[in-house]
Design an enzyme around this catalytic site. Structure first.
Site, mmCIF file in Angstrom:
data_model
loop_
_atom_site.group_PDB
_atom_site.id
_atom_site.type_symbol
_atom_site.label_atom_id
_atom_site.label_comp_id
_atom_site.label_asym_id
_atom_site.label_seq_id
_atom_site.Cartn_x
_atom_site.Cartn_y
_atom_site.Cartn_z
ATOM 1 N N TYR A 92 0.846 -1.209 0.000
ATOM 2 C CA TYR A 92 0.000 0.000 0.000
ATOM 3 C C TYR A 92 0.882 1.260 0.000
ATOM 4 O O TYR A 92 2.052 1.214 0.369
ATOM 5 C CB TYR A 92 -0.914 -0.042 1.237
ATOM 6 C CG TYR A 92 -1.724 1.211 1.414
ATOM 7 C CD1 TYR A 92 -2.728 1.536 0.510
ATOM 8 C CD2 TYR A 92 -1.458 2.077 2.469
ATOM 9 C CE1 TYR A 92 -3.450 2.707 0.648
ATOM 10 C CE2 TYR A 92 -2.179 3.249 2.618
ATOM 11 C CZ TYR A 92 -3.165 3.564 1.704
ATOM 12 O OH TYR A 92 -3.870 4.728 1.837
ATOM 13 N N THR A 109 1.676 3.778 1.773
ATOM 14 C CA THR A 109 2.553 4.256 2.851
ATOM 15 C C THR A 109 3.502 3.185 3.372
ATOM 16 O O THR A 109 4.270 3.446 4.306
ATOM 17 C CB THR A 109 1.720 4.745 4.054
ATOM 18 O OG1 THR A 109 0.927 3.641 4.515
ATOM 19 C CG2 THR A 109 0.814 5.906 3.676
ATOM 20 N N LYS A 110 3.461 1.983 2.834
ATOM 21 C CA LYS A 110 4.257 0.895 3.404
ATOM 22 C C LYS A 110 5.721 1.000 2.969
ATOM 23 O O LYS A 110 6.055 1.721 2.041
ATOM 24 C CB LYS A 110 3.646 -0.457 3.014
ATOM 25 C CG LYS A 110 2.182 -0.610 3.474
ATOM 26 C CD LYS A 110 2.039 -0.789 4.978
ATOM 27 C CE LYS A 110 0.697 -0.417 5.557
ATOM 28 N NZ LYS A 110 -0.432 -1.278 5.286
ATOM 29 N N ASN A 111 6.585 0.252 3.637
ATOM 30 C CA ASN A 111 8.040 0.379 3.399
ATOM 31 C C ASN A 111 8.420 -0.010 1.977
ATOM 32 O O ASN A 111 9.371 0.540 1.423
ATOM 33 C CB ASN A 111 8.822 -0.474 4.400
ATOM 34 C CG ASN A 111 8.725 0.064 5.826
ATOM 35 O OD1 ASN A 111 7.880 0.900 6.109
ATOM 36 N ND2 ASN A 111 9.591 -0.414 6.700
#
Ligand SMILES: *Cc1c(COP(=O)(O)O)cnc(C)c1O
Length: 402
Positions: free
Chosen positions: A191, A193-195
């Site tokens: 997604y 905002t994920k790393n």
């Protein structure tokens, strides 16, 4: 960096998250436009090969999100009405929603007050003859002690499936081991905002080839061959559906963004670690933190701080007013209206999750967060804390009552 003046104070805009994709990523995406099918194909397969190597598993499958991947896993496991899925109350709502969508029941368990991770003893106490899956969450990037959890669960019944929520934990380790080593299946999120991100996406890894076979069909309507494979030769081949599936495949257009990020993830882990350490060094003693306990090495997906619930929203709004993109991860699941109406769980049944969720807020954390921007965030947090908080934090309940 632009500073504006608001109510006599200099304001710097520090967003909650910023990706660091470049022109090379745009070129990789453009290359997919030259292929006949834009959907799942050779690029997605190449990402799966990278994941298999990184996690040292025989099979990985990319998918359109954690949510859709987890839904497909639960479908492949036959989870439905009458089944229970045990999970922490302190996690993102996707965990419970996928269970509800299938007519099964999410069973919320409290978390450890130091790490905010699923409390293993309370998890064991929540297992029943209806438990089909246990879903530990590697919250904020810190992995659960999976060897201990799996041993505890399988000692009760060895057919309970352990599904690791790795949405925060791509590059995490525990005792040197990556996710997916002890759990039966691990689900990741790509997604926005994920790393590791491609805007929307996810992946499933498992050491169980039979489960992965069923999962691959569940990711594509239960069909016996994928859209690309169906057109692989000149001659049309029929497909069939024997079990119901969803539509959760990842198009090559998005998969094209993932390979450089996977190859660079262990380097960017150090950059996140440095920023997390800088927050810890700069933020005053009035705040509570989620502790990373060795031998866990955190991916530091988020940097949460905890303040007294009575002032949390005021604290958050003061930060937002100062240009800092702070947010909340997460209010405890049993407090959300749908779950409160349906299950009516009391706060004192899940005291750690309730109190943490009412006082937590997340600060900006990403590899392109510059030192001057981070220093600004630290100064703002310390200014607001000095105005709103007592000199040291009150303890969370030591452990939920049995
Ligand atoms: C983001 C997240 C999910 C859902 O991921 P999607 O890819 O957006 O479906 C699930 N669990 C946790 C803990 C998350 O943070």
């Amino acid at each position: 960096r632009s500073l504006t003046v608001c109510r006599g104070r200099k304001v710097m805009q520090v967003p909650f998250y910023r990706h660091n994709l470049t022109a090379a990523d745009a070129a990789a995406m453009a290359a997919v436009l030259d292929t006949p099918f834009l959907t799942t194909g050779a690029v997605a397969r190449a990402v799966e090969a990278e994941l298999e190597q990184y996690f040292e598993v025989p099979a990985a499958a990319v998918c359109s999100s954690w949510t859709n991947g987890a839904l497909a896993v639960l479908l492949a496991l036959g989870v439905g009405r009458g089944d229970e899925v045990v999970m922490p109350a302190m996690t993102f709502v996707a965990c419970a929603n996928v269970v509800e969508l299938l007519g099964a029941r999410p069973v919320f368990v409290d978390v450890d007050p130091t790490t905010l991770l699923l409390d293993v003893e309370r998890c064991r106490a929540a297992l029943t003859e209806r438990t089909k899956v246990v879903m530990p969450v590697h919250l904020y990037g810190q992995m659960c002690d999976m060897a201990r959890l799996v041993e505890t669960v399988k000692a009760v019944r060895d057919d309970i499936v352990v599904l690791e929520d790795c949405a925060h934990a791509f590059e995490s380790t525990f005792d040197g081991e990556r996710p997916g080593r002890h759990g039966d299946v691990a689900v990741f999120s790509f997604y926005a905002t994920k790393n590791v991100t491609c805007g929307e996406g996810g992946a499933v890894v498992s050491r169980d080839p039979a489960l992965m076979e069923r999962l691959r069909r569940a990711l594509l309507h239960g069909m016996s061959a994928g859209a690309v494979d169906r057109f692989a030769d000149a001659y049309y081949r029929h497909w069939d559906v024997a079990e119901l599936g969803t539509k959760a495949n990842l198009p090559d257009l998005l998969a094209a963004l993932l390979i450089p990020q996977i190859r660079g993830i262990d380097a960017s882990r150090h950059q996140r670690q440095a920023r997390a350490d800088r927050y810890r060094a700069g933020l005053g003693g009035r705040l509570r933190f989620a502790e990373v306990v060795p031998p866990a090495v955190s991916a530091h997906h988020l940097f949460p701080i905890h303040v007294p619930p009575a002032v949390r929203d005021r604290f958050l709004h003061e930060l937002n007013a100062a240009g800092v993109g702070a947010t909340v991860n997460y209010r405890a699941l049993h407090r959300l209206t749908y779950y409160r109406r349906k299950y009516g769980l009391a706060d004192d049944a899940l005291p750690v999750s309730s109190q943490w969720g009412d006082g937590v807020l997340s600060l900006p954390l990403y590899v392109t967060l510059e030192p001057d921007a981070q220093d600004y965030v630290i100064a703002q947090v310390n200014r607001i804390a000095a105005a709103l908080l007592p000199s040291s934090p009150a303890p969370l309940p030591a452990r939920s009552p049995a």
